[in-house]
Design an enzyme around this catalytic site. Structure first.
Site, PDB file in Angstrom:
ATOM      1  N   LYS A  14       0.867  -1.207  -0.018  1.00 58.49           N
ATOM      2  CA  LYS A  14       0.032   0.134   0.187  1.00 58.49           C
ATOM      3  C   LYS A  14       1.035   1.182   0.034  1.00 58.49           C
ATOM      4  O   LYS A  14       0.506   2.227  -0.739  1.00 58.49           O
ATOM      5  CB  LYS A  14      -1.130   0.144   1.119  1.00 58.49           C
ATOM      6  CG  LYS A  14      -1.794  -0.871   1.458  1.00 58.49           C
ATOM      7  CD  LYS A  14      -2.828  -0.613   2.549  1.00 58.49           C
ATOM      8  CE  LYS A  14      -2.120  -0.451   4.006  1.00 58.49           C
ATOM      9  NZ  LYS A  14      -1.497  -1.626   4.735  1.00 58.49           N
ATOM     10  N   ARG A  89      -8.734   1.623   9.499  1.00 57.01           N
ATOM     11  CA  ARG A  89      -8.383   0.246   9.795  1.00 57.01           C
ATOM     12  C   ARG A  89      -9.603  -0.548  10.553  1.00 57.01           C
ATOM     13  O   ARG A  89      -9.307  -1.749  10.701  1.00 57.01           O
ATOM     14  CB  ARG A  89      -7.077   0.148  10.481  1.00 57.01           C
ATOM     15  CG  ARG A  89      -5.865   0.072   9.587  1.00 57.01           C
ATOM     16  CD  ARG A  89      -4.866   0.127  10.800  1.00 57.01           C
ATOM     17  NE  ARG A  89      -3.680  -0.665  10.278  1.00 57.01           N
ATOM     18  CZ  ARG A  89      -2.495  -0.094   9.754  1.00 57.01           C
ATOM     19  NH1 ARG A  89      -2.591   1.176   9.686  1.00 57.01           N
ATOM     20  NH2 ARG A  89      -1.399  -0.682   9.744  1.00 57.01           N
TER      21      ARG A  89
HETATM   22  P1  AMP Z   1       1.457   1.100   9.236  1.00 61.15           P
HETATM   23  O1  AMP Z   1       2.736   1.831   8.977  1.00 61.15           O
HETATM   24  O2  AMP Z   1       0.457   1.622   8.455  1.00 61.15           O
HETATM   25  O3  AMP Z   1       1.978  -0.383   9.029  1.00 61.15           O
HETATM   26  O4  AMP Z   1       1.214   1.317  10.632  1.00 61.15           O
HETATM   27  C1  AMP Z   1       1.970   1.048  11.739  1.00 61.15           C
HETATM   28  C2  AMP Z   1       1.288   1.068  13.193  1.00 61.15           C
HETATM   29  O5  AMP Z   1       0.517   2.343  13.280  1.00 61.15           O
HETATM   30  C3  AMP Z   1       0.045  -0.157  12.889  1.00 61.15           C
HETATM   31  O6  AMP Z   1       0.610  -1.064  13.391  1.00 61.15           O
HETATM   32  C4  AMP Z   1      -0.620   0.645  14.099  1.00 61.15           C
HETATM   33  O7  AMP Z   1      -0.291   0.415  15.440  1.00 61.15           O
HETATM   34  C5  AMP Z   1      -0.581   2.132  14.024  1.00 61.15           C
HETATM   35  N1  AMP Z   1      -1.744   2.743  13.000  1.00 61.15           N
HETATM   36  C6  AMP Z   1      -1.467   3.254  11.869  1.00 61.15           C
HETATM   37  N2  AMP Z   1      -2.506   3.576  11.165  1.00 61.15           N
HETATM   38  C7  AMP Z   1      -3.628   3.159  12.142  1.00 61.15           C
HETATM   39  C8  AMP Z   1      -4.993   3.303  12.238  1.00 61.15           C
HETATM   40  N3  AMP Z   1      -5.762   3.806  11.175  1.00 61.15           N
HETATM   41  N4  AMP Z   1      -5.843   3.004  13.331  1.00 61.15           N
HETATM   42  C9  AMP Z   1      -5.185   2.334  14.356  1.00 61.15           C
HETATM   43  N5  AMP Z   1      -3.563   2.153  14.255  1.00 61.15           N
HETATM   44  C10 AMP Z   1      -3.109   2.629  13.350  1.00 61.15           C
END
Ligand code: AMP
Length: 219
Positions: A14, A89
């Site tokens: 993504k 999410r």
């Molecule tokens: P990502 O870089 O998108 O994989 O996000 C890393 C981490 O940030 C995730 O594993 C969550 O702990 C937190 N996070 C990011 N976006 C969200 C969201 N929309 N809702 C809840 N936690 C989030």
């Protein structure tokens, strides 16, 4: 106007596709994960509040994420459209997004579901490297920096994100299956879901997504 939401498991690509689509269509790519990591790096109040969730591979509470979302979408660069990578999410977050956009007289125009097999996700997540300074993402198999272990953009030594360690990866995939996967049907029911397989070379997947966006927005 293009208001795009990317759906897909951690490691589905993504973030990479969002960055390329952002350049092609001149709209900002917003990674909520990167906003949180940036807050953690800067030692802000938000950073302290979310650290244990992010590092444990758990979701940050919806109320906190709602604040982050509203603040970011309120910035001037989102006026002509945006790409969301990592939000929503949960179903509650999808409803929050719908409400926030409705108040601005718009809505999500396309949800791109990025499909990847479990094997591909594990290979991608295991090979992932990140820049601790500017947040740029790389992969030792599929997206190598020009110089081994060094960020192309800012020259900083690349690292493995703490939440890309194997035990946390398993947790994040489990959280995705339980809490985020249902969003695919949610957007499908609204008629705006388009799916794409990420099991192809990056430029090919990006072209496919660009074609879907043009089809939906008529541009
Ligand atoms: P990502 O870089 O998108 O994989 O996000 C890393 C981490 O940030 C995730 O594993 C969550 O702990 C937190 N996070 C990011 N976006 C969200 C969201 N929309 N809702 C809840 N936690 C989030």
């Amino acid at each position: 106007m293009i208001n795009l939401v990317f759906l897909g498991a951690p490691g589905s690509g993504k973030g990479t596709y969002a960055a390329r689509i952002s350049e092609m269509f001149h709209i900002p790519a917003i990674s909520t994960g990167e906003i949180l990591r940036q807050a953690m790096r800067s030692g802000s109040e938000l950073g302290a509040e979310v650290k244990s969730y992010v590092e444990g591979g758990k979701l940050v509470p919806d109320t906190v994420m709602g604040r982050v979302l509203e603040e970011r979408l309120g910035q001037a660069d989102c006026a002509a459209g945006f790409i969301l990578d990592g939000y929503p999410r949960t179903l509650a977050q999808a409803e929050t997004l719908e409400r926030v956009l409705k108040a601005r007289g718009c809505a999500v125009t396309i949800a791109v579901g990025v499909e990847a097999t479990g094997e591909l996700l594990l290979q991608r997540l295991g090979g992932r490297r990140s820049c601790p300074e500017c947040g740029a993402g790389y992969n030792i198999h599929t997206l190598k920096p020009a110089k081994d272990g060094i960020c192309d953009k800012c020259g900083t030594a690349l690292v493995i994100r703490p939440d890309d360690e194997p035990a946390t990866i398993r947790k994040r995939l489990e959280v995705y299956r339980e809490q985020s996967a249902p969003l695919v049907s949610w957007y499908k029911a609204r008629g705006i879901l388009r799916s794409v397989s990420s099991d192809a070379a990056i430029p090919d997947v990006v072209s496919r997504i660009a074609a879907l966006i043009r089809e939906v927005s008529g541009s």
